[in-house]
Design an enzyme around this catalytic site. Structure first.
Site, PDB file in Angstrom:
ATOM      1  N   PHE A  18     -14.103   8.042  -1.860  1.00 57.59           N
ATOM      2  CA  PHE A  18     -15.318   7.537  -1.217  1.00 57.59           C
ATOM      3  C   PHE A  18     -15.080   6.345  -0.311  1.00 57.59           C
ATOM      4  O   PHE A  18     -15.891   6.041   0.560  1.00 57.59           O
ATOM      5  CB  PHE A  18     -16.362   7.162  -2.288  1.00 57.59           C
ATOM      6  CG  PHE A  18     -16.119   5.822  -2.933  1.00 57.59           C
ATOM      7  CD1 PHE A  18     -16.533   4.652  -2.296  1.00 57.59           C
ATOM      8  CD2 PHE A  18     -15.464   5.714  -4.144  1.00 57.59           C
ATOM      9  CE1 PHE A  18     -16.290   3.403  -2.874  1.00 57.59           C
ATOM     10  CE2 PHE A  18     -15.220   4.477  -4.722  1.00 57.59           C
ATOM     11  CZ  PHE A  18     -15.633   3.317  -4.079  1.00 57.59           C
ATOM     12  N   LYS A  23     -12.104  18.606   1.570  1.00 50.80           N
ATOM     13  CA  LYS A  23     -13.146  18.437   0.539  1.00 50.80           C
ATOM     14  C   LYS A  23     -13.349  16.927   0.435  1.00 50.80           C
ATOM     15  O   LYS A  23     -12.594  16.230  -0.231  1.00 50.80           O
ATOM     16  CB  LYS A  23     -12.661  19.019  -0.794  1.00 50.80           C
ATOM     17  CG  LYS A  23     -13.735  19.426  -1.778  1.00 50.80           C
ATOM     18  CD  LYS A  23     -14.665  18.324  -2.211  1.00 50.80           C
ATOM     19  CE  LYS A  23     -14.051  17.359  -3.209  1.00 50.80           C
ATOM     20  NZ  LYS A  23     -14.942  16.199  -3.481  1.00 50.80           N
ATOM     21  N   GLU A  51     -17.925  13.553  -2.679  1.00 47.75           N
ATOM     22  CA  GLU A  51     -19.341  13.959  -2.744  1.00 47.75           C
ATOM     23  C   GLU A  51     -20.269  12.751  -2.645  1.00 47.75           C
ATOM     24  O   GLU A  51     -21.472  12.895  -2.478  1.00 47.75           O
ATOM     25  CB  GLU A  51     -19.611  14.761  -4.025  1.00 47.75           C
ATOM     26  CG  GLU A  51     -19.328  14.051  -5.346  1.00 47.75           C
ATOM     27  CD  GLU A  51     -17.866  14.139  -5.783  1.00 47.75           C
ATOM     28  OE1 GLU A  51     -16.970  14.054  -4.915  1.00 47.75           O
ATOM     29  OE2 GLU A  51     -17.612  14.265  -6.999  1.00 47.75           O
ATOM     30  N   ARG A  52     -19.681  11.521  -2.746  1.00 41.31           N
ATOM     31  CA  ARG A  52     -20.532  10.330  -2.666  1.00 41.31           C
ATOM     32  C   ARG A  52     -20.776   9.897  -1.220  1.00 41.31           C
ATOM     33  O   ARG A  52     -21.708   9.163  -0.943  1.00 41.31           O
ATOM     34  CB  ARG A  52     -19.907   9.195  -3.478  1.00 41.31           C
ATOM     35  CG  ARG A  52     -19.990   9.511  -4.977  1.00 41.31           C
ATOM     36  CD  ARG A  52     -19.556   8.360  -5.798  1.00 41.31           C
ATOM     37  NE  ARG A  52     -18.127   8.401  -6.043  1.00 41.31           N
ATOM     38  CZ  ARG A  52     -17.493   7.507  -6.780  1.00 41.31           C
ATOM     39  NH1 ARG A  52     -18.150   6.509  -7.311  1.00 41.31           N
ATOM     40  NH2 ARG A  52     -16.200   7.602  -6.982  1.00 41.31           N
ATOM     41  N   SER A  70      -8.366   8.070  -7.523  1.00 42.47           N
ATOM     42  CA  SER A  70      -7.921   7.270  -8.660  1.00 42.47           C
ATOM     43  C   SER A  70      -6.644   7.872  -9.269  1.00 42.47           C
ATOM     44  O   SER A  70      -6.341   9.050  -9.070  1.00 42.47           O
ATOM     45  CB  SER A  70      -9.021   7.223  -9.712  1.00 42.47           C
ATOM     46  OG  SER A  70      -9.320   8.545 -10.095  1.00 42.47           O
ATOM     47  N   CYS A 112      -7.919   0.270  -1.471  1.00 43.89           N
ATOM     48  CA  CYS A 112      -6.732   0.474  -2.311  1.00 43.89           C
ATOM     49  C   CYS A 112      -5.679  -0.583  -1.998  1.00 43.89           C
ATOM     50  O   CYS A 112      -4.714  -0.739  -2.728  1.00 43.89           O
ATOM     51  CB  CYS A 112      -6.168   1.858  -2.124  1.00 43.89           C
ATOM     52  SG  CYS A 112      -5.605   2.099  -0.456  1.00 43.89           S
ATOM     53  N   GLU A 126      -7.361  -1.520 -12.785  1.00 46.79           N
ATOM     54  CA  GLU A 126      -7.919  -1.553 -11.426  1.00 46.79           C
ATOM     55  C   GLU A 126      -9.419  -1.814 -11.531  1.00 46.79           C
ATOM     56  O   GLU A 126     -10.150  -1.025 -12.142  1.00 46.79           O
ATOM     57  CB  GLU A 126      -7.676  -0.216 -10.710  1.00 46.79           C
ATOM     58  CG  GLU A 126      -8.298  -0.213  -9.326  1.00 46.79           C
ATOM     59  CD  GLU A 126      -8.040   1.062  -8.521  1.00 46.79           C
ATOM     60  OE1 GLU A 126      -8.170   2.163  -9.086  1.00 46.79           O
ATOM     61  OE2 GLU A 126      -7.724   0.941  -7.329  1.00 46.79           O
TER      62      GLU A 126
HETATM   63  P1  NAD Z   1     -11.857   9.708  -7.510  1.00 47.16           P
HETATM   64  O1  NAD Z   1     -10.525   9.989  -8.095  1.00 47.16           O
HETATM   65  O2  NAD Z   1     -13.020   9.577  -8.416  1.00 47.16           O
HETATM   66  O3  NAD Z   1     -12.267  10.876  -6.477  1.00 47.16           O
HETATM   67  C1  NAD Z   1     -11.417  11.269  -5.422  1.00 47.16           C
HETATM   68  C2  NAD Z   1     -11.663  12.742  -5.108  1.00 47.16           C
HETATM   69  O4  NAD Z   1     -11.302  13.529  -6.245  1.00 47.16           O
HETATM   70  C3  NAD Z   1     -13.116  13.079  -4.778  1.00 47.16           C
HETATM   71  O5  NAD Z   1     -13.124  13.983  -3.693  1.00 47.16           O
HETATM   72  C4  NAD Z   1     -13.635  13.726  -6.057  1.00 47.16           C
HETATM   73  O6  NAD Z   1     -14.592  14.734  -5.808  1.00 47.16           O
HETATM   74  C5  NAD Z   1     -12.386  14.333  -6.680  1.00 47.16           C
HETATM   75  N1  NAD Z   1     -12.387  14.277  -8.160  1.00 47.16           N
HETATM   76  C6  NAD Z   1     -12.788  13.225  -8.929  1.00 47.16           C
HETATM   77  N2  NAD Z   1     -12.598  13.513 -10.236  1.00 47.16           N
HETATM   78  C7  NAD Z   1     -12.078  14.757 -10.290  1.00 47.16           C
HETATM   79  C8  NAD Z   1     -11.670  15.606 -11.362  1.00 47.16           C
HETATM   80  N3  NAD Z   1     -11.757  15.222 -12.617  1.00 47.16           N
HETATM   81  N4  NAD Z   1     -11.193  16.821 -11.061  1.00 47.16           N
HETATM   82  C9  NAD Z   1     -11.073  17.220  -9.763  1.00 47.16           C
HETATM   83  N5  NAD Z   1     -11.447  16.453  -8.710  1.00 47.16           N
HETATM   84  C10 NAD Z   1     -11.936  15.249  -8.956  1.00 47.16           C
HETATM   85  O7  NAD Z   1     -11.693   8.415  -6.585  1.00 47.16           O
HETATM   86  P2  NAD Z   1     -12.838   7.575  -5.862  1.00 47.16           P
HETATM   87  O8  NAD Z   1     -13.618   6.813  -6.873  1.00 47.16           O
HETATM   88  O9  NAD Z   1     -13.557   8.424  -4.891  1.00 47.16           O
HETATM   89  O10 NAD Z   1     -11.936   6.554  -4.999  1.00 47.16           O
HETATM   90  C11 NAD Z   1     -11.492   5.315  -5.481  1.00 47.16           C
HETATM   91  C12 NAD Z   1     -10.057   5.403  -5.938  1.00 47.16           C
HETATM   92  O11 NAD Z   1      -9.237   5.853  -4.870  1.00 47.16           O
HETATM   93  C13 NAD Z   1      -9.499   4.055  -6.358  1.00 47.16           C
HETATM   94  O12 NAD Z   1      -8.755   4.223  -7.531  1.00 47.16           O
HETATM   95  C14 NAD Z   1      -8.609   3.668  -5.189  1.00 47.16           C
HETATM   96  O13 NAD Z   1      -7.558   2.792  -5.503  1.00 47.16           O
HETATM   97  C15 NAD Z   1      -8.097   4.999  -4.780  1.00 47.16           C
HETATM   98  N6  NAD Z   1      -7.601   4.977  -3.414  1.00 47.16           N
HETATM   99  C16 NAD Z   1      -6.259   4.993  -3.235  1.00 47.16           C
HETATM  100  C17 NAD Z   1      -5.735   4.936  -1.960  1.00 47.16           C
HETATM  101  C18 NAD Z   1      -4.259   4.916  -1.745  1.00 47.16           C
HETATM  102  O14 NAD Z   1      -3.839   4.909  -0.602  1.00 47.16           O
HETATM  103  N7  NAD Z   1      -3.441   4.928  -2.774  1.00 47.16           N
HETATM  104  C19 NAD Z   1      -6.597   4.874  -0.856  1.00 47.16           C
HETATM  105  C20 NAD Z   1      -7.977   4.865  -1.083  1.00 47.16           C
HETATM  106  C21 NAD Z   1      -8.467   4.926  -2.372  1.00 47.16           C
END
Ligand code: NAD
Length: 490
Positions: free
Chosen positions: A150, A174, A177-178, A227, A282, A383
């Protein structure tokens, strides 16, 4: 009536036909902006079919022709930057300047991928044996997919999309969704850029949609950002179905401040890193380690910076920090601040239970500073992903580097100093894929790979630049002999 978003499949906008949907909220006001469908496996199937159909023609199109829609896309992104930046602020909460900044980073990736005709060049050896040549050709993989988080809805899809299509793949996104409105706006530009139907596609959805992508046998590669728990899951499920995967996870980024640093500049840069995007980057500084006598001045300057930051709706003038993404996030962050206090940290500035006038329902957590955070506690390792800076202290640079290297994440580590020797020691010894020296957000430009380590990255080839080109192509080695007497026979 609230708009229900569509998917972009096979070159047309289509309703998902999903029975489930989610409300998309403006996090500054909790106002409903749209409904996003949670697309089912059938939708993913239709998109993959359209991608497979498009692939046979797209991969044969000369690379110089494949990059032409990217040039058009760049121009359209420039023209529409203001409108899309506003959309990012409305659904994601960051300030207008932050939204515009992430779109600039997206555009830089489009520009970099336009270099694909050179970036895709590979090795050739004449006469590896008498009359025999050997060379490598790079070929696209097929249909590839990206699953994005997101916090950078305008930038992160573009760490992948331009490289994937320039190298001849068909790409499926994909988005989170937020924050699906930004992807919808960007796909309108992609539609107008002249890509053939099926080359770039958008499927909205959540967990089930992701699982359908991971299990589809015709999807050859997965790019993921989110994450760490999800990154690990996606990496292992991709491997189980034989897909190439690059999965970027969460972070806990430490910044070390030596006593010889310019404290005024350091505090300003550090505050922008810790509180910018409400700490939901991140590459946000999450822990600041003051070395020796840097300790007191660092604490007081960071407390001042936290108190003076103007919080509000990101489109209002003068606002320097927006809300966090959701009510759940706010609750989780506030719970972690309380946990920090229970572990023995001292709250220097408390950002809980504060309201922005006129935005009573917004998901605001104000800048928070915790001092004396115990290095072995939960807060030092977890985090937080909110505007919370934890302060720790070390006697020497060696002790500070040991604290940095004790964490499992390895996205970024930064040092503030005026000593070249200290900088050299730090960049050499620290466990992190992105290192900043007198820089608070060490985000690699589009022509460098985004190099997370440890629990922040699963895979080997990173996003952006030549890593992107390599990730989206497979090499074929050809050993070739053309005896002169054979051709003379005809
Ligand atoms: P998230 O993991 O909740 O979601 C990311 C994506 O995965 C979304 O599209 C979501 O629909 C999907 N998803 C979530 N849970 C899932 C599951 N159980 N099964 C399948 N798909 C699933 O992450 P978020 O809250 O949207 O983003 C924040 C996180 O992203 C933080 O931890 C941040 O550090 C990380 N991030 C990392 C970087 C990097 O470069 N390393 C960059 C940006 C964000």
């Amino acid at each position: 009536m609230t708009e229900t978003l569509k998917n972009f499949i096979g070159g047309t906008w289509k309703y998902a036909g999903a029975s489930e949907s989610l409300k998309v909220l403006n996090p500054a006001s909790a106002a409903v902006l749209a409904e996003v469908p949670l697309s089912a496996a059938a939708e993913v199937g239709h998109a993959v079919l359209a991608g497979v159909k498009a692939f046979s023609e797209w991969r044969r199109r000369p690379v110089g022709d494949r990059i032409q829609p990217l040039f058009k896309l760049k121009a359209l992104m420039e023209e529409n930057l203001d409108r899309i930046a506003r959309t990012i602020t409305e659904e994601c909460g960051k300030t207008y300047a932050e939204s515009a900044g992430e779109l600039r980073r997206a555009i830089e990736n489009v520009e970099t991928a336009c270099g694909a005709p050179m970036l895709m060049q590979s090795e050739f050896n004449e006469d590896i044996a008498s009359g025999i040549d050997e060379f490598v050709i790079r070929q696209p993989l097929g249909v590839v997919a990206a699953i994005t988080p997101f916090n950078f809805p305008g930038m992160i899809p573009f760490w992948f999309l331009p490289y994937a299509v320039a190298t001849g793949n068909c790409f499926l996104l994909k988005p989170s969704e937020r924050v699906p409105l930004t992807a919808a706006a960007l796909f309108e530009l992609l539609e107008a850029s002249g890509f053939p139907p099926g080359v770039v596609q958008l499927v909205n959805g959540g967990r089930d949609t992701v699982n359908a992508i991971l299990d589809h046998p015709e999807i050859r590669a997965i790019s993921f950002v989110g994450s760490t728990a999800t990154a690990k899951y996606i990496y292992s499920r991709s491997a189980a179905t034989g897909k190439r995967a690059q999965c970027q996870g969460g972070a806990k980024n430490p910044v070390v401040v030596l006593p010889d640093a310019d404290m005024e500049m350091t505090a300003k840069i550090l505050a922008d890193s810790a509180f910018g995007c409400a700490g939901q980057r991140c590459l946000a500084a999450s822990v600041a380690i003051g070395v020796g006598p840097a300790r007191d001045e660092l604490s007081s300057r960071m407390a001042d910076a936290a108190r003076s930051r103007k919080v509000g709706f990101g489109l209002d003038s003068g606002v320097e920090m927006g809300p966090v993404i959701s009510a759940e996030s706010k609750k989780r962050i506030e719970g972690l601040i309380a946990e920090g206090e229970r572990e023995g940290a001292r709250i220097l500035v408390d950002g809980r239970n504060k309201k922005v006038p006129g935005l009573d329902d917004g998901f605001f957590v104000f800048p928070t500073v915790l001092d004396n955070v115990p290095p072995r506690g939960e807060i030092a390792r977890t985090e937080i992903f909110g505007p919370v800076l934890s302060l720790m202290h070390a006697a020497t640079i060696e002790e500070a580097i040991a604290l940095v290297n004790a964490r499992g994440y390895g996205n970024m580590a930064c040092l503030f100093t005026s000593s070249g020797a200290a900088a050299r020691q730090f960049r050499s010894e620290v466990h992190a894929g992105n290192v900043g020296i007198n820089v608070g957000v060490a985000a690699p430009m589009a022509w460098f790979p985004f190099s997370g380590w440890g629990e922040s990255f699963f895979g080997d080839l990173h996003a952006q630049a030549h890593h992107g080109i390599e990730f989206y192509t497979q090499t074929k080695v050809v050993v070739e002999r053309w005896p002169r007497d054979w051709s003379r026979r005809f």
